[in-house]
Design an enzyme around this catalytic site. Structure first.
Site, PDB file in Angstrom:
ATOM      1  N   LYS A   1      -0.878 -15.712  10.430  1.00  0.00           N
ATOM      2  CA  LYS A   1      -0.281 -14.817  11.152  1.00  0.00           C
ATOM      3  C   LYS A   1       0.763 -15.563  12.128  1.00  0.00           C
ATOM      4  CE  LYS A   1      -2.861 -10.727  10.085  1.00  0.00           C
ATOM      5  NZ  LYS A   1      -1.820 -10.019   9.308  1.00  0.00           N
TER       6      LYS A   1
ATOM      7  N   TYR B   1       0.702  -1.200   0.109  1.00  0.00           N
ATOM      8  CA  TYR B   1       0.092  -0.011   0.023  1.00  0.00           C
ATOM      9  C   TYR B   1       0.854   1.392  -0.045  1.00  0.00           C
ATOM     10  CZ  TYR B   1      -4.068  -2.909   0.328  1.00  0.00           C
ATOM     11  OH  TYR B   1      -5.024  -3.893   0.210  1.00  0.00           O
TER      12      TYR B   1
ATOM     13  N   TYR C   1     -12.109  -7.281   7.112  1.00  0.00           N
ATOM     14  CA  TYR C   1     -11.143  -7.484   6.139  1.00  0.00           C
ATOM     15  C   TYR C   1     -10.580  -8.942   6.072  1.00  0.00           C
ATOM     16  CZ  TYR C   1      -6.390  -7.081   4.117  1.00  0.00           C
ATOM     17  OH  TYR C   1      -5.232  -7.271   3.405  1.00  0.00           O
TER      18      TYR C   1
ATOM     19  N   ASP D   1     -12.928 -16.031  10.491  1.00  0.00           N
ATOM     20  CA  ASP D   1     -11.551 -15.785  10.021  1.00  0.00           C
ATOM     21  C   ASP D   1     -10.903 -15.333  11.342  1.00  0.00           C
ATOM     22  OD1 ASP D   1      -9.133 -14.762   9.254  1.00  0.00           O
ATOM     23  OD2 ASP D   1     -10.266 -13.290   7.714  1.00  0.00           O
TER      24      ASP D   1
HETATM   25  C1  LIG Z   1      -8.516 -11.199   9.421  1.00  0.00           C
HETATM   26  C2  LIG Z   1      -7.632 -11.230   8.439  1.00  0.00           C
HETATM   27  N1  LIG Z   1      -7.726 -12.240   7.429  1.00  0.00           N
HETATM   28  C3  LIG Z   1      -6.875 -12.366   6.316  1.00  0.00           C
HETATM   29  C4  LIG Z   1      -6.034 -11.656   6.364  1.00  0.00           C
HETATM   30  C5  LIG Z   1      -5.096 -11.679   5.189  1.00  0.00           C
HETATM   31  O1  LIG Z   1      -3.735 -12.209   5.563  1.00  0.00           O
HETATM   32  P1  LIG Z   1      -2.571 -12.361   4.618  1.00  0.00           P
HETATM   33  O2  LIG Z   1      -2.076 -10.705   4.681  1.00  0.00           O
HETATM   34  O3  LIG Z   1      -1.465 -13.228   5.440  1.00  0.00           O
HETATM   35  O4  LIG Z   1      -2.709 -12.761   3.473  1.00  0.00           O
HETATM   36  C6  LIG Z   1      -5.519 -10.671   7.302  1.00  0.00           C
HETATM   37  C7  LIG Z   1      -4.570  -9.963   7.479  1.00  0.00           C
HETATM   38  O5  LIG Z   1      -4.018  -8.859   8.075  1.00  0.00           O
HETATM   39  C8  LIG Z   1      -6.474 -10.650   8.511  1.00  0.00           C
HETATM   40  O6  LIG Z   1      -6.328  -9.860   9.476  1.00  0.00           O
END
Ligand SMILES: Cc1ncc(COP(=O)(O)O)c(C=O)c1O
Length: 467
Positions: A304, A40, A168, A268
């Site tokens: 993560k 970004y 997100y 997620d």
């Molecule tokens: C809740 C959530 N899902 C998916 C992702 C995407 O993960 P990545 O950056 O490893 O592709 C993130 C990244 O910040 C996230 O916070």
């Protein structure tokens, strides 16, 4: 000027050497801004960047000797701190045996051992693991798996998902399509599949559950129930699109609604998992009495902190119901297969990381950090530019009415030795769980200083999501 590695320690105190290092640094940074895209960020004319040299524990050291507390765990993954020796050693050992082998046609001990550990660590019943290369890919897999599940049941028309505004889920096309429809991905609408969105839950995490907060989701699902494969959301903590904390009551209502219509629930937990919000997974906030009594998804995504921030790896984990339905159908293979699936180095890192999660009392560490964050950040509500303060687990957010300039933020970072990465109007910390009380205090002081900066003038046409 040849590029090379720095020898800052040897030359410390030597004026000529420091001059040489500065020159070398400039050469590297010039190359960087000429040729390397950053997340970004524009390729050129961006605010100054730090040249990271090494990182240990809570601290990142730059080439010119700055020591910065990593208050955002390098985008929320460095739960154990940087370069945890156990993880570094596990990667080293594995690299001597096998760095990679294709997972199609082969399996290997690191994948099996990590799988075993995950089955024990994850909520019961979530035990069919698909290893993915990043969080975004784990989300793509979850969406595809939900659609394939419905297809297996003879319902191919159920190929849409419902997601939350303010969510997100990543930056790949499928994951963008599930993230906030008016957020940072608007530019790419043309290439995104179309899904349905419910309003962002408004009921705060720490207030009483207000059932009217669920009306939007109920309406969207009832209207489109025959097209919907799954609902996806970040449980309790919406991170990348607003650092918002909402009421766990929402998730209980969501589970009931999905069950009523044969819709899968995808949680997620890429940002919220591994103790970040307090319990092991954020879904556990829905427990009423005993800790086993919490709602569970049909599919969950993790990433993560899975490898303790050392190597990229994530996973999409399905329940037996989902896996069995696909396995017993005409197309029994789940149709996805990345080149680096279950990379052995990443698996070794994941095993070492999970061992740390098992052996350390992070629930207590996070409770300690939460207490400290609350004590330091709550008083910031009185700042003139403060819009809100939110704290949960090892997450502390100061939402501002208007954001300060990048230059002012940089000044605070240098002055305090605290690495913060505010976006839009959110100044937040998500520190490693080994962060000491004194370090938390320093982080909060830096947040306060940013909160006190003059708001930057609004530049017409400036996109607030880029650097
Ligand atoms: C809740 C959530 N899902 C998916 C992702 C995407 O993960 P990545 O950056 O490893 O592709 C993130 C990244 O910040 C996230 O916070």
């Amino acid at each position: 000027m040849p590029r090379g590695t720095f020898n800052y320690e040897k030359s410390r105190g030597n004026a000529r050497a420091i001059f040489y290092i500065a020159l070398q640094m400039n050469t590297l940074l010039n190359f960087d801004s000429e040729h390397l895209w950053h997340p970004y960020a524009a390729l050129k004319n961006t605010p100054a960047r730090f040249l990271a040299k090494s990182a240990h524990g809570t601290t990142i050291e730059t080439a010119d000797g700055l020591k910065l507390i990593d208050a955002v765990s390098s985008w929320w993954c460095m739960a154990h701190g940087h370069n945890a020796p156990e993880i570094v050693e596990a990667i080293r050992k594995q690299s001597e045996k096998m760095c990679h082998v294709m997972f199609g046609g082969f399996t290997h001990e690191p994948a099996i051992e990590l799988g075993e550990k995950l089955v024990n660590f994850l909520p019961e019943g979530l035990n069919k693991i698909f290893f993915a290369d990043s969080g975004s890919i784990a989300v793509e897999c979850a969406a595809k798996m939900a659609v394939q599940y419905q297809h297996s049941l003879g319902r191919p028309e159920r190929c849409k998902l419902v997601a939350l505004k303010g969510g997100y889920h990543g930056d790949t096309a499928g994951a963008m399509a599930l993230s906030d429809p008016d957020g940072m991905h608007v530019l790419f609408r043309g290439i995104m599949p179309h899904h349905y969105f419910a309003e962002r839950p408004n009921c705060r995490f720490d207030s009483d559950w207000d059932d009217s907060d669920f009306a939007s989701m109920e309406r969207v699902v009832e209207e489109h129930k025959n097209e919907i494969a799954a609902v996806i959301c970040e449980p309790v903590f919406q991170g990348g699109n607003g650092m918002w904390l909402y009421n766990a009551g929402y998730l209980k209502r969501l589970r009931e609604l999905c069950d009523r219509y044969g819709i899968l629930l995808i949680l997620d937990e890429i940002a919220s998992g591994f103790y970040r919000t307090g319990p092991r997974f954020a879904m556990m906030h829905t427990a009423t009495q005993d800790c086993a009594d919490f709602i569970k998804p049909d599919i969950m995504c993790i990433g993560k902190a899975l490898t303790g921030g050392s190597i990229t790896m994530a996973a999409c984990v399905a329940s037996e119901k989902v896996a069995d339905t696909i396995t017993n159908s005409k197309i029994p293979a789940f149709m996805h297969g990345p080149t680096y699936m279950a990379n052995p180095l990443a698996c070794a890192a994941g095993i070492a990381s999970l061992s740390l999660f098992e052996s350390r009392d992070y629930a207590s560490s996070v409770a300690r950090i939460e207490k400290r964050l609350k004590a330091n950040l709550e008083p910031l509500r009185s700042l003139e530019n403060a819009a809100d303060v939110r704290v949960l687990g090892a997450i502390g957010v100061l939402e501002l009415k208007a954001k300060p300039s990048a230059d002012d933020i940089l000044k605070v970072i240098k002055e305090t030795g605290v690495w913060l990465r505010p976006f839009c109007n959110y100044v937040y910390t998500m520190p490693p769980f080994i962060t000491s009380d004194a370090e938390v205090d320093r982080i909060c002081e830096a947040i306060k200083m940013i909160g006190k900066c003059e708001p930057a003038p609004i530049v017409d046409g400036e996109d607030e999501f880029h650097e």
